[in-house]
Design a protein around this motif. Structure first.
Motif, PDB file in Angstrom:
ATOM      1  N   PHE A   1      64.548 -17.867  12.539  1.00  0.00           N
ATOM      2  CA  PHE A   1      64.000 -16.802  13.389  1.00  0.00           C
ATOM      3  C   PHE A   1      62.996 -16.010  12.546  1.00  0.00           C
ATOM      4  O   PHE A   1      63.320 -14.960  11.980  1.00  0.00           O
ATOM      5  N   GLY A   2      61.802 -16.571  12.432  1.00  0.00           N
ATOM      6  CA  GLY A   2      60.783 -15.984  11.553  1.00  0.00           C
ATOM      7  C   GLY A   2      59.816 -15.081  12.289  1.00  0.00           C
ATOM      8  O   GLY A   2      60.083 -14.630  13.407  1.00  0.00           O
ATOM      9  N   THR A   3      58.695 -14.873  11.645  1.00  0.00           N
ATOM     10  CA  THR A   3      57.750 -13.851  12.133  1.00  0.00           C
ATOM     11  C   THR A   3      56.509 -14.472  12.771  1.00  0.00           C
ATOM     12  O   THR A   3      56.259 -15.668  12.640  1.00  0.00           O
ATOM     13  N   LYS A   4      55.731 -13.608  13.406  1.00  0.00           N
ATOM     14  CA  LYS A   4      54.427 -13.991  13.948  1.00  0.00           C
ATOM     15  C   LYS A   4      53.466 -14.275  12.805  1.00  0.00           C
ATOM     16  O   LYS A   4      53.697 -13.825  11.678  1.00  0.00           O
ATOM     17  N   ASN A   5      52.343 -14.908  13.145  1.00  0.00           N
ATOM     18  CA  ASN A   5      51.263 -14.994  12.162  1.00  0.00           C
ATOM     19  C   ASN A   5      50.848 -13.565  11.829  1.00  0.00           C
ATOM     20  O   ASN A   5      51.026 -12.665  12.644  1.00  0.00           O
TER      21      ASN A   5
ATOM     22  N   TYR B   1      57.142  -8.100  18.591  1.00  0.00           N
ATOM     23  CA  TYR B   1      56.437  -6.936  18.034  1.00  0.00           C
ATOM     24  C   TYR B   1      55.553  -7.319  16.843  1.00  0.00           C
ATOM     25  O   TYR B   1      55.935  -8.157  16.025  1.00  0.00           O
ATOM     26  N   SER B   2      54.415  -6.638  16.716  1.00  0.00           N
ATOM     27  CA  SER B   2      53.607  -6.757  15.490  1.00  0.00           C
ATOM     28  C   SER B   2      54.338  -5.988  14.380  1.00  0.00           C
ATOM     29  O   SER B   2      55.243  -5.184  14.670  1.00  0.00           O
ATOM     30  N   VAL B   3      53.932  -6.216  13.134  1.00  0.00           N
ATOM     31  CA  VAL B   3      54.561  -5.478  12.031  1.00  0.00           C
ATOM     32  C   VAL B   3      54.336  -3.976  12.224  1.00  0.00           C
ATOM     33  O   VAL B   3      55.258  -3.166  12.057  1.00  0.00           O
ATOM     34  N   LYS B   4      53.114  -3.630  12.627  1.00  0.00           N
ATOM     35  CA  LYS B   4      52.790  -2.210  12.782  1.00  0.00           C
ATOM     36  C   LYS B   4      53.700  -1.565  13.831  1.00  0.00           C
ATOM     37  O   LYS B   4      54.227  -0.472  13.626  1.00  0.00           O
ATOM     38  N   LYS B   5      53.907  -2.260  14.934  1.00  0.00           N
ATOM     39  CA  LYS B   5      54.784  -1.743  15.994  1.00  0.00           C
ATOM     40  C   LYS B   5      56.223  -1.600  15.470  1.00  0.00           C
ATOM     41  O   LYS B   5      56.908  -0.617  15.745  1.00  0.00           O
ATOM     42  N   GLY B   6      56.659  -2.598  14.701  1.00  0.00           N
ATOM     43  CA  GLY B   6      58.009  -2.548  14.122  1.00  0.00           C
ATOM     44  C   GLY B   6      58.171  -1.345  13.204  1.00  0.00           C
ATOM     45  O   GLY B   6      59.177  -0.629  13.258  1.00  0.00           O
TER      46      GLY B   6
END
Ligand SMILES: NC(=O)c1ccc[n+]([C@@H]2O[C@H](COP(=O)([O-])OP(=O)(O)OC[C@H]3O[C@@H](n4cnc5c(N)ncnc54)[C@H](O)[C@@H]3O)[C@@H](O)[C@H]2O)c1
Length: 357
Positions: free
Chosen positions: A259-263, A316-321
């Motif tokens: 369960f990884g992250t978005k680009n 979510y984007s990192v910024k949103k997180g």
């Protein structure tokens, strides 16, 4: 639209490591969906702990015991009769694993083994998701993302404990569950989660927030360390989806899952703290290079398998997180809002974002 709440409503669910950071978010989410939640923890520090802050000890059935004690674990499972288990109990910190290697390996490996043994023993258990880590992979420094069948490894005691757990989970799945028992067994790999209410020492966000709350300078150990960051709700949504699918079709979904992250989720420690300070409204950074131990190089998880087979993808984007993480602390500590309400509001917003009901 994913009909998930109906599935979890009235299901008996056990969360080991319930008193931990991820466990608290998972228990809150399960309660929100109407599940009957049972949780275990081990001598938690109640003062700085999200679980107690949310008063979850009054909302779930909690038992405090050492996960290495097989008898106590099995007694608790027998009494609570969960059909689903999420195994999160662990010593989860790399730095701590250098200081306490034997303890880390003992808790992480033996805990996993005990949960597997109990799952083999009790027929009422139908779906088990065991949480390991992205650190279970042998980090060979490759630039592409790591797939589920890449080589396992890890050169620090924590990573070794998680890769060893992975091997044991696979062996149990192949030997005792596949084609024999009507119970799904999976491992779930994720890493570097952030979210409100984390008070662990030597983790970036908690350390940063503790300094900001006291109006102190934020010290950074490794400002240029790059990590793929994700909000805690992202992997938890994955665990919930996986447990449901596995419950319904154990043979099809018993496996290892990333369960990884978005680009574009790899950000430096400095970038993350800059975001936090901008959302917080004030704060200063100073670099303090005190780290004596090896920290793994950045590693990213390939998520094609979960996208294709579980229909899970990061939202979510990192910024949103980072934004909602910072907002959690601001709302609870500066605006004195009720932490359970703030947590639930973030869960509901995230569910709406994903069209989850
Ligand atoms: N937080 C992250 O960024 C991250 C990243 C990758 C994997 N993980 C994994 O996710 C899981 C949860 O992590 P977390 O961040 O919530 O950690 P945490 O430290 O907040 O919680 C750990 C939980 O395990 C319990 N525990 C510890 N030792 C125990 C023992 N001997 N017996 C019984 N219970 C014991 C604690 O009481 C607590 O409930 C762990 O397996 C961890 O390795 C976390």
């Amino acid at each position: 639209m994913e009909q998930i709440s109906n599935f979890y409503k009235n299901k008996r669910v056990l969360v080991t490591g319930a008193t931990g950071f991820k466990g608290s978010w998972l228990c809150s989410w399960l309660l929100h969906m109407g599940a009957k939640v049972y949780g275990s923890g081990y001598s938690p520090n109640q003062n700085k702990n999200l679980f107690y802050q949310l008063k979850l000890q009054k909302k779930i059935k909690l038992a405090i015991f050492d996960i290495r004690d097989q008898k106590k674990l099995e007694n608790f499972i027998f009494k609570s009769k969960p059909s689903i288990i999420f195994h999160l109990a662990a010593q989860p910190l790399i730095i701590e694993s250098y200081l306490k290697p034997h303890l880390t390996i003992d808790i992480n490996v033996r805990g996993t083994l005990n949960v597997l043994e109990a799952s083999k023993k009790f027929n009422f258990i139908k779906s088990v998701v065991l949480i390991t880590s992205d650190k279970c992979y042998e980090n060979v420094g490759k630039l592409t993302r790591y797939k589920e069948d890449d080589v396992l490894g890890g050169i620090d005691p924590y990573s070794a404990s998680k890769s060893a757990s992975e091997l044991i989970i696979r062996a149990y799945r192949e030997s005792f569950f596949k084609n024999k028992k009507n119970c799904g067994i999976s491992s779930a790999r994720a890493g570097n989660v952030i979210g409100g209410g984390d008070w662990s020492t030597k983790r970036l966000i908690p350390d940063c927030i503790k300094s900001l709350l006291k109006n102190k300078v934020v010290f950074l150990r490794n400002p240029n360390f790059n990590r793929p960051w994700q909000h805690v709700l992202e992997p938890i949504r994955g665990y919930l989806m996986l447990a449901k699918k596995q419950f319904q079709e154990p043979k099809k979904y018993s496996d290892a899952w990333n369960f990884g992250t978005k680009n574009n989720s790899v950000k430096s420690v400095k970038e993350i703290v800059d975001y936090i300070i901008s959302f917080w409204g004030s704060g200063k950074i100073r670099v303090n290079r005190e780290n004596k131990f090896h920290e793994q190089k950045n590693l990213q998880l390939d998520i094609n398998k979960v996208k294709k087979r579980l229909k899970w993808y990061p939202t979510y984007s990192v910024k949103k997180g980072v934004q909602i993480t910072t907002e959690w602390y601001l709302q609870v500590f500066k605006n004195k809002q009720d932490s359970f309400k703030v947590t639930n509001k973030q869960i509901v917003e995230y569910m709406n974002e994903n069209n989850w009901h």
